[in-house]
Design a protein around this motif. Structure first.
Motif, PDB file in Angstrom:
ATOM      1  N   GLU A 100       0.840  -1.198   0.000  1.00 38.73           N
ATOM      2  CA  GLU A 100       0.000   0.000   0.000  1.00 38.73           C
ATOM      3  C   GLU A 100       0.876   1.248   0.000  1.00 38.73           C
ATOM      4  OE1 GLU A 100      -4.036  -1.117   2.465  1.00 38.73           O
ATOM      5  OE2 GLU A 100      -2.266  -0.473   3.570  1.00 38.73           O
ATOM      6  N   GLY A 101       0.546   2.165  -0.879  1.00 39.93           N
ATOM      7  CA  GLY A 101       1.305   3.410  -0.940  1.00 39.93           C
ATOM      8  C   GLY A 101       0.507   4.453  -1.689  1.00 39.93           C
ATOM      9  N   ASN A 102       1.207   5.350  -2.340  1.00 40.07           N
ATOM     10  CA  ASN A 102       0.577   6.362  -3.176  1.00 40.07           C
ATOM     11  C   ASN A 102       0.932   6.076  -4.632  1.00 40.07           C
ATOM     12  OD1 ASN A 102      -0.474   7.823  -0.925  1.00 40.07           O
ATOM     13  ND2 ASN A 102       1.567   8.677  -0.582  1.00 40.07           N
ATOM     14  N   ILE A 206      -0.124  22.241   8.485  1.00 37.05           N
ATOM     15  CA  ILE A 206      -1.018  21.140   8.850  1.00 37.05           C
ATOM     16  C   ILE A 206      -0.302  19.830   8.555  1.00 37.05           C
ATOM     17  CG2 ILE A 206      -3.210  19.981   8.413  1.00 37.05           C
ATOM     18  CD1 ILE A 206      -4.470  22.569   7.790  1.00 37.05           C
ATOM     19  N   ASN A 207      -0.170  18.999   9.574  1.00 39.41           N
ATOM     20  CA  ASN A 207       0.417  17.677   9.416  1.00 39.41           C
ATOM     21  C   ASN A 207      -0.678  16.626   9.488  1.00 39.41           C
ATOM     22  OD1 ASN A 207       3.131  18.540   9.195  1.00 39.41           O
ATOM     23  ND2 ASN A 207       3.214  18.843  11.407  1.00 39.41           N
ATOM     24  N   SER A 208      -0.504  15.578   8.716  1.00 37.26           N
ATOM     25  CA  SER A 208      -1.545  14.556   8.618  1.00 37.26           C
ATOM     26  C   SER A 208      -0.925  13.183   8.426  1.00 37.26           C
ATOM     27  CB  SER A 208      -2.483  14.870   7.447  1.00 37.26           C
ATOM     28  OG  SER A 208      -1.746  14.936   6.227  1.00 37.26           O
ATOM     29  N   VAL A 209      -1.736  12.158   8.673  1.00 35.46           N
ATOM     30  CA  VAL A 209      -1.380  10.772   8.367  1.00 35.46           C
ATOM     31  C   VAL A 209      -2.613  10.137   7.736  1.00 35.46           C
ATOM     32  CG1 VAL A 209      -0.573   8.555   9.246  1.00 35.46           C
ATOM     33  CG2 VAL A 209       0.214  10.672  10.331  1.00 35.46           C
ATOM     34  N   SER A 210      -2.407   9.433   6.622  1.00 33.06           N
ATOM     35  CA  SER A 210      -3.539   8.895   5.864  1.00 33.06           C
ATOM     36  C   SER A 210      -3.490   7.376   5.791  1.00 33.06           C
ATOM     37  CB  SER A 210      -3.542   9.468   4.440  1.00 33.06           C
ATOM     38  OG  SER A 210      -3.643  10.877   4.465  1.00 33.06           O
ATOM     39  N   ILE A 211      -4.674   6.797   5.673  1.00 33.31           N
ATOM     40  CA  ILE A 211      -4.808   5.353   5.475  1.00 33.31           C
ATOM     41  C   ILE A 211      -5.960   5.125   4.501  1.00 33.31           C
ATOM     42  CG2 ILE A 211      -6.291   5.111   7.529  1.00 33.31           C
ATOM     43  CD1 ILE A 211      -5.033   2.298   7.898  1.00 33.31           C
ATOM     44  N   ASP A 212      -5.659   4.503   3.379  1.00 33.16           N
ATOM     45  CA  ASP A 212      -6.674   4.198   2.364  1.00 33.16           C
ATOM     46  C   ASP A 212      -7.491   5.435   1.992  1.00 33.16           C
ATOM     47  OD1 ASP A 212      -5.788   1.561   2.597  1.00 33.16           O
ATOM     48  OD2 ASP A 212      -7.293   1.084   4.116  1.00 33.16           O
ATOM     49  N   ALA A 213      -6.790   6.555   1.775  1.00 28.49           N
ATOM     50  CA  ALA A 213      -7.394   7.830   1.353  1.00 28.49           C
ATOM     51  C   ALA A 213      -8.297   8.451   2.415  1.00 28.49           C
ATOM     52  CB  ALA A 213      -8.154   7.667   0.038  1.00 28.49           C
ATOM     53  N   GLN A 214      -8.150   8.029   3.656  1.00 31.53           N
ATOM     54  CA  GLN A 214      -8.827   8.675   4.781  1.00 31.53           C
ATOM     55  C   GLN A 214      -7.760   9.387   5.606  1.00 31.53           C
ATOM     56  OE1 GLN A 214     -12.201   6.026   6.479  1.00 31.53           O
ATOM     57  NE2 GLN A 214     -10.725   4.579   5.628  1.00 31.53           N
ATOM     58  N   ALA A 261      -6.844  15.545  -3.890  1.00 32.56           N
ATOM     59  CA  ALA A 261      -6.459  16.028  -5.222  1.00 32.56           C
ATOM     60  C   ALA A 261      -5.027  15.647  -5.568  1.00 32.56           C
ATOM     61  CB  ALA A 261      -6.628  17.544  -5.291  1.00 32.56           C
ATOM     62  N   LEU A 262      -4.168  15.558  -4.560  1.00 34.36           N
ATOM     63  CA  LEU A 262      -2.759  15.243  -4.786  1.00 34.36           C
ATOM     64  C   LEU A 262      -2.471  13.746  -4.702  1.00 34.36           C
ATOM     65  CD1 LEU A 262      -1.144  18.156  -2.735  1.00 34.36           C
ATOM     66  CD2 LEU A 262      -1.610  18.063  -5.196  1.00 34.36           C
ATOM     67  N   GLY A 263      -3.501  12.952  -4.481  1.00 33.90           N
ATOM     68  CA  GLY A 263      -3.318  11.506  -4.452  1.00 33.90           C
ATOM     69  C   GLY A 263      -2.595  11.000  -3.229  1.00 33.90           C
ATOM     70  N   VAL A 264      -2.672  11.739  -2.124  1.00 34.77           N
ATOM     71  CA  VAL A 264      -2.076  11.263  -0.868  1.00 34.77           C
ATOM     72  C   VAL A 264      -3.076  10.312  -0.224  1.00 34.77           C
ATOM     73  CG1 VAL A 264      -1.166  11.895   1.390  1.00 34.77           C
ATOM     74  CG2 VAL A 264      -0.764  13.393  -0.575  1.00 34.77           C
ATOM     75  N   HIS A 265      -2.851   9.028  -0.403  1.00 31.06           N
ATOM     76  CA  HIS A 265      -3.766   8.012   0.116  1.00 31.06           C
ATOM     77  C   HIS A 265      -3.232   7.339   1.368  1.00 31.06           C
ATOM     78  CE1 HIS A 265      -5.719   7.454  -4.129  1.00 31.06           C
ATOM     79  NE2 HIS A 265      -6.046   8.587  -3.545  1.00 31.06           N
ATOM     80  N   ASN A 266      -1.911   7.267   1.482  1.00 32.07           N
ATOM     81  CA  ASN A 266      -1.312   6.544   2.602  1.00 32.07           C
ATOM     82  C   ASN A 266      -0.066   7.263   3.105  1.00 32.07           C
ATOM     83  OD1 ASN A 266      -2.869   3.873   2.818  1.00 32.07           O
ATOM     84  ND2 ASN A 266      -2.401   3.969   0.624  1.00 32.07           N
ATOM     85  N   GLY A 267       0.084   7.257   4.432  1.00 29.98           N
ATOM     86  CA  GLY A 267       1.291   7.794   5.033  1.00 29.98           C
ATOM     87  C   GLY A 267       1.183   9.251   5.442  1.00 29.98           C
ATOM     88  N   PRO A 268       2.299   9.803   5.923  1.00 26.72           N
ATOM     89  CA  PRO A 268       2.301  11.179   6.429  1.00 26.72           C
ATOM     90  C   PRO A 268       2.362  12.211   5.316  1.00 26.72           C
ATOM     91  CG  PRO A 268       4.498  10.238   6.591  1.00 26.72           C
ATOM     92  CD  PRO A 268       3.610   9.137   6.093  1.00 26.72           C
TER      93      PRO A 268
END
Length: 423
Positions: A100-102, A206-214, A261-268
């Motif tokens: 799993e990645g981007n 803003i810092n974030s962490v994503s999992i499966d586009a959430q 929009a940037l396709g950040v689906h997984n990770g920080p």
């Protein structure tokens, strides 16, 4: 023998802290070095003993053979970019290893600021007016139609490397020649420049962490900058914000759409946003951890950090998913203060820093110069002589201690320098 392995591409800057966190979860770590040699800015961050091996990327086919030899049949739990330079290769290797990645189809929009702006515009999100060009005449004609100041920067860099705020044609031409056809600090070559109209408002991180586009928002900060002649807008301090608030609500809503929009689906991901009179506008996003940060004060204030949440996302995804839709809770105020130098020379004494260490809200620091090191005038992230974290239950205490730091700097009472040595 461990049955879990993580792969980190370019474990530098804050990404250098990931391996020890994975080890604490019983996960071994394989390092992939995207280029050789490691660039100067990152060389001191690399900790080779943290990894079962270091694979220096030398073409996809050859490198995959070596990576798979070290994996020995074990499917890695993740392939992460530890720093800006590892973003595209991490996407590529994740796809090749079935992790799993981007998506590689959108890798460029997470690295190239022009492609990033195009993706945001296509998604219907606000952006500044922008132009990519390798022609000075085209640039000056475009700028004359959009008004001053104009921001000029490389397409793929970070840490406000070669970011110029141009107030007239002369400054624009000078900035163009400083960027175009030059190497940037991250090992790339600037074949084009990116021009943008200046966003006016208050800047946020803003810092974030994503999992499966959430997406889970791990922390938000007001990002205060100083404008200094002959420099970009240099880092001043960042103030950790509570999750709740009218501004924060607008930032979070916009940020999640931007990550999609940037396709950040997984990770920080680490993002900078300007809150303008018309609403939030993304400055840029890096699909990685925030660089140049210490997590101790953040953990004390929030209970977690972007680093610990990234580890949880891959080691305990079921626990991480429970956080989705929740809000972090701020228990202490935190300021991250960038030291600023108006001097240049060789450090001969650092005992003046003890005055900062004795402040009521002092929490921790890093990247301070040592005796014999050279300090230059601060013009960007790469020339700040250290970072200090302040933390306290009373915000007024932080304000007073911040003012003390700036007063000590102005009086040249933090570091003693020999300014007669050529820098």
């Amino acid at each position: 023998m461990t049955h879990n392995i993580a792969v980190i591409v370019d474990a530098y800057s804050t990404g250098a802290k990931l391996a020890a966190k994975f080890h604490a979860e019983g996960v071994a770590v394989l390092h992939v070095q995207s280029a050789s040699p490691i660039i100067d800015f990152y060389i001191n961050d690399f900790r080779p003993d943290d990894f079962i091996a270091n694979v220096v990327f030398n073409g996809l086919a050859e490198s995959l053979v070596e990576i798979n030899r070290w994996l020995n049949g074990i499917k890695p739990i993740c392939v992460l970019a530890g720093a800006e330079t590892g973003i595209e290769l991490a996407d590529l290797l994740a796809g090749e290893l079935g992790v799993e990645g981007n998506s590689t189809e959108t890798s460029r929009v997470r690295r190239d600021k022009y492609a990033m702006a195009c993706a945001l515009k296509e998604a219907g999100l606000a952006t500044p007016y922008f132009l990519r060009t390798d022609n000075l005449h085209t640039l000056t004609e475009w700028a004359s139609g959009h008004g001053w100041p104009i921001v000029l920067k490389p397409l793929a860099s970070a840490g406000n490397d070669s970011v110029f705020f141009c107030n007239d044609r002369t400054e624009l031409e000078s900035a163009f020649h400083s960027i175009y056809n030059k190497a940037n600090r991250f090992g790339g070559h600037n074949n084009h420049v990116l021009a943008q109209t200046l966003l006016k408002g208050t800047q946020y991180v803003i810092n974030s962490v994503s999992i499966d586009a959430q997406h889970y928002i791990s922390d938000m900060w007001i990002d205060r900058r100083k404008v200094i002649a002959g420099a970009s807008n240099i880092y001043d301090c960042e103030e950790l914000l509570p999750y709740e608030g009218e501004v924060q609500e607008a930032l979070v809503s916009y940020m999640k759409k931007a990550l999609d929009a940037l396709g950040v689906h997984n990770g920080p991901a680490h993002s900078e946003i300007m809150m303008t009179a018309e609403g939030p506008v993304l400055i840029e996003t890096g699909a990685r951890l925030q660089g140049a940060m210490l997590e101790e004060a953040v953990i004390e204030a929030l209970g977690e950090s972007q680093i610990t949440l990234t580890i949880e996302r891959y080691c305990h995804p079921h626990l991480f998913k429970r956080r989705l839709g929740q809000q972090y809770v701020l228990s202490k105020h935190v300021l991250c203060v960038a030291m600023i130098s108006d001097q240049e020379g060789v450090v001969v004494d650092t005992t003046g820093f003890e005055k900062i260490r004795s402040l009521s809200s002092y929490a921790c620091h890093f990247h301070l110069p040592e005796k014999g090191d050279t300090i230059t005038r601060t013009i960007d992230l790469f020339s700040i002589p250290g970072v200090v974290y302040l933390s306290h239950e009373e915000f007024a205490v932080l304000q007073a201690d911040y003012a003390t730091i700036r007063r000590l700097e102005s009086a040249h009472q933090v570091f003693s320098l020999n300014e007669n040595v050529p820098v």
